[in-house]
Design a protein around this motif. Structure first.
Motif, PDB file in Angstrom:
ATOM      1  N   PHE A  72     -79.783 137.876 -17.931  1.00  9.56           N
ATOM      2  CA  PHE A  72     -80.248 137.442 -19.237  1.00  9.56           C
ATOM      3  C   PHE A  72     -79.429 136.251 -19.731  1.00  9.56           C
ATOM      4  CE2 PHE A  72     -80.511 138.176 -23.973  1.00  9.56           C
ATOM      5  CZ  PHE A  72     -81.817 137.735 -24.091  1.00  9.56           C
ATOM      6  N   LEU A  73     -78.114 136.319 -19.564  1.00  9.20           N
ATOM      7  CA  LEU A  73     -77.268 135.207 -19.988  1.00  9.20           C
ATOM      8  C   LEU A  73     -77.563 133.956 -19.167  1.00  9.20           C
ATOM      9  CD1 LEU A  73     -73.924 137.123 -20.565  1.00  9.20           C
ATOM     10  CD2 LEU A  73     -75.297 135.982 -22.307  1.00  9.20           C
ATOM     11  N   ALA A  74     -77.828 134.143 -17.872  1.00  8.67           N
ATOM     12  CA  ALA A  74     -78.186 132.994 -17.042  1.00  8.67           C
ATOM     13  C   ALA A  74     -79.470 132.346 -17.541  1.00  8.67           C
ATOM     14  CB  ALA A  74     -78.332 133.428 -15.587  1.00  8.67           C
ATOM     15  N   SER A  75     -80.429 133.173 -17.972  1.00  6.17           N
ATOM     16  CA  SER A  75     -81.691 132.628 -18.480  1.00  6.17           C
ATOM     17  C   SER A  75     -81.490 131.861 -19.780  1.00  6.17           C
ATOM     18  CB  SER A  75     -82.707 133.755 -18.694  1.00  6.17           C
ATOM     19  OG  SER A  75     -82.393 134.541 -19.851  1.00  6.17           O
ATOM     20  N   LEU A  76     -80.419 132.188 -20.521  1.00  2.59           N
ATOM     21  CA  LEU A  76     -80.116 131.485 -21.766  1.00  2.59           C
ATOM     22  C   LEU A  76     -79.361 130.181 -21.523  1.00  2.59           C
ATOM     23  CD1 LEU A  76     -79.015 134.492 -24.032  1.00  2.59           C
ATOM     24  CD2 LEU A  76     -81.209 133.289 -24.051  1.00  2.59           C
ATOM     25  N   GLY A  77     -78.920 129.976 -20.284  1.00  3.18           N
ATOM     26  CA  GLY A  77     -78.259 128.717 -19.943  1.00  3.18           C
ATOM     27  C   GLY A  77     -76.761 128.722 -20.089  1.00  3.18           C
ATOM     28  N   THR A  78     -76.134 129.902 -20.196  1.00  2.00           N
ATOM     29  CA  THR A  78     -74.681 129.924 -20.278  1.00  2.00           C
ATOM     30  C   THR A  78     -74.073 129.577 -18.927  1.00  2.00           C
ATOM     31  OG1 THR A  78     -74.410 132.268 -19.675  1.00  2.00           O
ATOM     32  CG2 THR A  78     -74.791 131.766 -22.001  1.00  2.00           C
ATOM     33  N   GLY A  79     -72.828 129.118 -18.945  1.00  2.00           N
ATOM     34  CA  GLY A  79     -72.042 129.037 -17.735  1.00  2.00           C
ATOM     35  C   GLY A  79     -71.367 130.378 -17.501  1.00  2.00           C
ATOM     36  N   PHE A  80     -70.562 130.451 -16.435  1.00  2.00           N
ATOM     37  CA  PHE A  80     -69.911 131.716 -16.107  1.00  2.00           C
ATOM     38  C   PHE A  80     -68.470 131.489 -15.662  1.00  2.00           C
ATOM     39  CE2 PHE A  80     -74.376 132.630 -15.847  1.00  2.00           C
ATOM     40  CZ  PHE A  80     -74.467 133.901 -16.397  1.00  2.00           C
ATOM     41  N   ASP A  81     -67.595 132.333 -16.191  1.00  2.00           N
ATOM     42  CA  ASP A  81     -66.193 132.394 -15.801  1.00  2.00           C
ATOM     43  C   ASP A  81     -66.059 133.494 -14.748  1.00  2.00           C
ATOM     44  OD1 ASP A  81     -63.555 133.323 -15.604  1.00  2.00           O
ATOM     45  OD2 ASP A  81     -63.429 133.924 -17.706  1.00  2.00           O
ATOM     46  N   CYS A  82     -65.751 133.098 -13.508  1.00  2.00           N
ATOM     47  CA  CYS A  82     -65.607 134.050 -12.407  1.00  2.00           C
ATOM     48  C   CYS A  82     -64.147 134.099 -11.953  1.00  2.00           C
ATOM     49  CB  CYS A  82     -66.492 133.651 -11.239  1.00  2.00           C
ATOM     50  SG  CYS A  82     -68.259 133.685 -11.601  1.00  2.00           S
ATOM     51  N   ALA A  83     -63.738 135.264 -11.437  1.00  2.00           N
ATOM     52  CA  ALA A  83     -62.348 135.440 -11.034  1.00  2.00           C
ATOM     53  C   ALA A  83     -62.194 135.872  -9.585  1.00  2.00           C
ATOM     54  CB  ALA A  83     -61.667 136.464 -11.953  1.00  2.00           C
ATOM     55  N   SER A  84     -63.294 135.983  -8.829  1.00  2.00           N
ATOM     56  CA  SER A  84     -63.206 136.485  -7.459  1.00  2.00           C
ATOM     57  C   SER A  84     -64.418 136.008  -6.659  1.00  2.00           C
ATOM     58  CB  SER A  84     -63.156 138.014  -7.449  1.00  2.00           C
ATOM     59  OG  SER A  84     -64.390 138.553  -7.918  1.00  2.00           O
ATOM     60  N   LYS A  85     -64.354 136.213  -5.355  1.00  2.00           N
ATOM     61  CA  LYS A  85     -65.460 135.862  -4.469  1.00  2.00           C
ATOM     62  C   LYS A  85     -66.722 136.631  -4.843  1.00  2.00           C
ATOM     63  CE  LYS A  85     -66.765 136.041   0.452  1.00  2.00           C
ATOM     64  NZ  LYS A  85     -67.916 136.946   0.288  1.00  2.00           N
ATOM     65  N   VAL A  86     -66.592 137.934  -5.099  1.00  2.00           N
ATOM     66  CA  VAL A  86     -67.754 138.754  -5.438  1.00  2.00           C
ATOM     67  C   VAL A  86     -68.413 138.254  -6.715  1.00  2.00           C
ATOM     68  CG1 VAL A  86     -68.499 141.048  -6.189  1.00  2.00           C
ATOM     69  CG2 VAL A  86     -67.010 140.814  -4.197  1.00  2.00           C
ATOM     70  N   GLU A  87     -67.622 137.941  -7.733  1.00  2.00           N
ATOM     71  CA  GLU A  87     -68.207 137.440  -8.979  1.00  2.00           C
ATOM     72  C   GLU A  87     -68.911 136.102  -8.758  1.00  2.00           C
ATOM     73  OE1 GLU A  87     -65.351 139.599 -12.326  1.00  2.00           O
ATOM     74  OE2 GLU A  87     -65.304 137.408 -12.122  1.00  2.00           O
ATOM     75  N   ILE A  88     -68.304 135.227  -7.978  1.00  2.00           N
ATOM     76  CA  ILE A  88     -68.941 133.939  -7.694  1.00  2.00           C
ATOM     77  C   ILE A  88     -70.278 134.151  -6.991  1.00  2.00           C
ATOM     78  CG2 ILE A  88     -68.770 131.865  -6.258  1.00  2.00           C
ATOM     79  CD1 ILE A  88     -65.757 131.842  -6.899  1.00  2.00           C
ATOM     80  N   ASP A  89     -70.284 135.008  -5.966  1.00  2.00           N
ATOM     81  CA  ASP A  89     -71.521 135.239  -5.226  1.00  2.00           C
ATOM     82  C   ASP A  89     -72.587 135.907  -6.090  1.00  2.00           C
ATOM     83  OD1 ASP A  89     -70.491 134.073  -2.987  1.00  2.00           O
ATOM     84  OD2 ASP A  89     -70.008 135.945  -1.955  1.00  2.00           O
ATOM     85  N   THR A  90     -72.152 136.802  -6.971  1.00  2.00           N
ATOM     86  CA  THR A  90     -73.101 137.460  -7.877  1.00  2.00           C
ATOM     87  C   THR A  90     -73.802 136.438  -8.758  1.00  2.00           C
ATOM     88  OG1 THR A  90     -71.838 139.520  -7.906  1.00  2.00           O
ATOM     89  CG2 THR A  90     -73.341 139.130  -9.744  1.00  2.00           C
ATOM     90  N   ILE A  91     -73.047 135.512  -9.315  1.00  2.00           N
ATOM     91  CA  ILE A  91     -73.630 134.520 -10.221  1.00  2.00           C
ATOM     92  C   ILE A  91     -74.479 133.518  -9.456  1.00  2.00           C
ATOM     93  CG2 ILE A  91     -73.103 132.719 -11.886  1.00  2.00           C
ATOM     94  CD1 ILE A  91     -72.639 135.677 -12.785  1.00  2.00           C
ATOM     95  N   LEU A  92     -74.027 133.082  -8.309  1.00  2.00           N
ATOM     96  CA  LEU A  92     -74.846 132.179  -7.504  1.00  2.00           C
ATOM     97  C   LEU A  92     -76.147 132.853  -7.098  1.00  2.00           C
ATOM     98  CD1 LEU A  92     -72.156 130.560  -5.165  1.00  2.00           C
ATOM     99  CD2 LEU A  92     -73.316 129.480  -7.104  1.00  2.00           C
ATOM    100  N   GLY A  93     -76.096 134.172  -6.859  1.00  2.00           N
ATOM    101  CA  GLY A  93     -77.296 134.920  -6.493  1.00  2.00           C
ATOM    102  C   GLY A  93     -78.338 134.970  -7.591  1.00  2.00           C
ATOM    103  N   LEU A  94     -77.937 134.651  -8.817  1.00  2.00           N
ATOM    104  CA  LEU A  94     -78.886 134.595  -9.935  1.00  2.00           C
ATOM    105  C   LEU A  94     -79.548 133.223 -10.056  1.00  2.00           C
ATOM    106  CD1 LEU A  94     -76.731 136.450 -12.633  1.00  2.00           C
ATOM    107  CD2 LEU A  94     -78.697 137.370 -11.379  1.00  2.00           C
ATOM    108  N   GLY A  95     -79.197 132.338  -9.159  1.00  2.00           N
ATOM    109  CA  GLY A  95     -79.764 130.995  -9.216  1.00  2.00           C
ATOM    110  C   GLY A  95     -78.957 130.028 -10.060  1.00  2.00           C
TER     111      GLY A  95
END
Length: 404
Positions: A72-95
């Motif tokens: 939902f946040l990705a659809s609103l156009g927010t950026g993301f603060d990631c702290a690990s490989k898993v978090e980065i991959d999760t966010i990239l997986g959302l497009g």
């Protein structure tokens, strides 16, 4: 496999409490659950855009990594603060594009740095010399942000003990980055969570201006200011977000104005890392009284002890790690509530560990086994940190959507 997430159409109900009541009636396995109000997250986002229009939010994934919330946040156009490989991959997986991610962990695993380089996540923080050498070896084309310390003495959760460079070390760090041919593009800070003295932003933003100018003199193209996170997420916070925003905006206008003295655009990108701001008030937890006993204290007073189907190893871990205070409300109509005697009470979690205490020694209407309590503001650092210790299930999530 049993799902821990359900969806309901919020237009079928008048309030979040109606959804809770409906699910209590159908909850035959006595499992705790959250109701997630996605409209509350949307409201927070729109408030942010109005109150701090110059600051782009990069949601802190660690605060609550529920996939529905992240999408939902990705659809609103927010950026993301990631702290690990898993978090980065999760966010990239959302497009989400790599440019909308900041790898905001100043002390990173080597393999994670290599992975960030591989997937194109270039913006990342640092706060020490050894990290610079590591990045120079593994991701030399990264865009680095120097994290400095701010005054966190007025915050409930402090970070300076773990992260952040002292201001007097900024010159040496920026100089070393130049010698290593690394590109420092900005500066960041985090004054800690739930700050009750937001005027400290003025001082730390002034420090950031100093580091900006220092970096520019050393040849770095300084273009990014990251003002961190920790903004209040409860609607009844002692210092409302609006007050934080006013102070921050004033400091930005002084030290990082949109237009310089010559009328030229300064072209500084300002970001933040809000977590609890977005999700704290959107999550409401319902927990049931599974057992009860009465104990006589040394002074002769009776203490009514209630055992819930969730505790500090589950949703209420925030009472330990976040110093949060549980605020229960009985799921009773007003007429029934006034009939109850007020008792000295303690709420325990379901496990066999004596540390599993949700709230101790407070006065509350007497409860019966099988009755439910409602806890608001349970979205930050709760479900994402919950365990299944002692075999107790994590609370399920019910996503309240407004389809209209």
């Amino acid at each position: 496999m049993k799902t821990l997430v359900e969806r309901v159409n919020n237009t079928q109900y008048s309030t979040i409490e109606d959804i809770i009541v409906e699910n209590v009636c159908n909850n035959k396995n006595e499992q705790p659950f959250y109701v997630v109000n996605m409209q509350d997250i949307y409201r927070k986002h729109m408030d942010w855009l109005v109150l701090m229009p110059r600051v782009k939010p990069f949601y802190a994934v660690k605060c609550n990594d529920n996939p529905e919330v992240l999408a939902f946040l990705a659809s609103l156009g927010t950026g993301f603060d990631c702290a690990s490989k898993v978090e980065i991959d999760t966010i990239l997986g959302l497009g989400v594009k790599p440019d909308n991610i900041i790898y905001a962990n100043p002390c990173k695993t080597k393999s994670f740095i290599k992975h960030a380089q591989h997937v194109g996540v270039n913006l990342m923080t640092f706060d020490n010399e050894l990290e610079l050498h590591k990045v120079a070896q593994l991701h030399p084309n990264s865009r680095l942000v120097l994290r400095i310390k701010g005054d966190d003495s007025h915050s409930r959760c402090k970070f300076n003990v773990k992260f952040g460079a002292d201001l007097e070390k900024a010159y040496d760090l920026l100089s070393l980055a130049s010698k290593l041919y690394l590109n420092v593009v900005g500066v960041s800070f985090h004054i800690g969570s739930d700050c009750d003295h937001p005027s400290v932003y003025t001082d730390v933003i002034a420090r950031c201006r100093y580091v900006f100018d220092l970096g520019a003199k050393l040849g770095h193209k300084m273009t990014i200011l990251d003002i961190g996170g920790g903004f209040p997420g409860n609607d009844n916070a002692p210092i409302p977000f609006e007050q934080h925003a006013r102070i921050i905006n004033r400091a930005l206008d002084i030290y990082f104005p949109k237009v310089d003295d010559h009328g030229n655009e300064t072209n500084v990108t300002i970001i933040a890392e809000p977590g609890r701001y977005y999700v704290a008030s959107a999550f409401t937890l319902a927990a049931m009284v599974i057992a009860k006993r009465v104990e006589t204290l040394p002074d002769g007073q009776e203490c009514f002890m209630y055992y819930l189907n969730d505790g500090v190893y589950g949703a209420f871990n925030n009472t330990i790690f976040e110093h949060a205070t549980a605020e229960p409300s009985p799921l009773l109509d007003e007429g029934e509530l006034y009939k109850r005697n007020i008792r000295l009470s303690t709420l325990w979690g379901p496990t066999c560990d004596s540390i599993d205490c949700v709230k101790r020694d407070f006065y509350f209407p007497e409860l019966n086994i099988g009755e439910w309590l409602v806890f608001p503001n349970m979205g930050a650092y709760t479900c994402c940190v919950a365990t299944t210790f002692n075999g107790f299930e994590r609370a399920k999530l019910i996503i309240a959507d407004d389809k209209e």
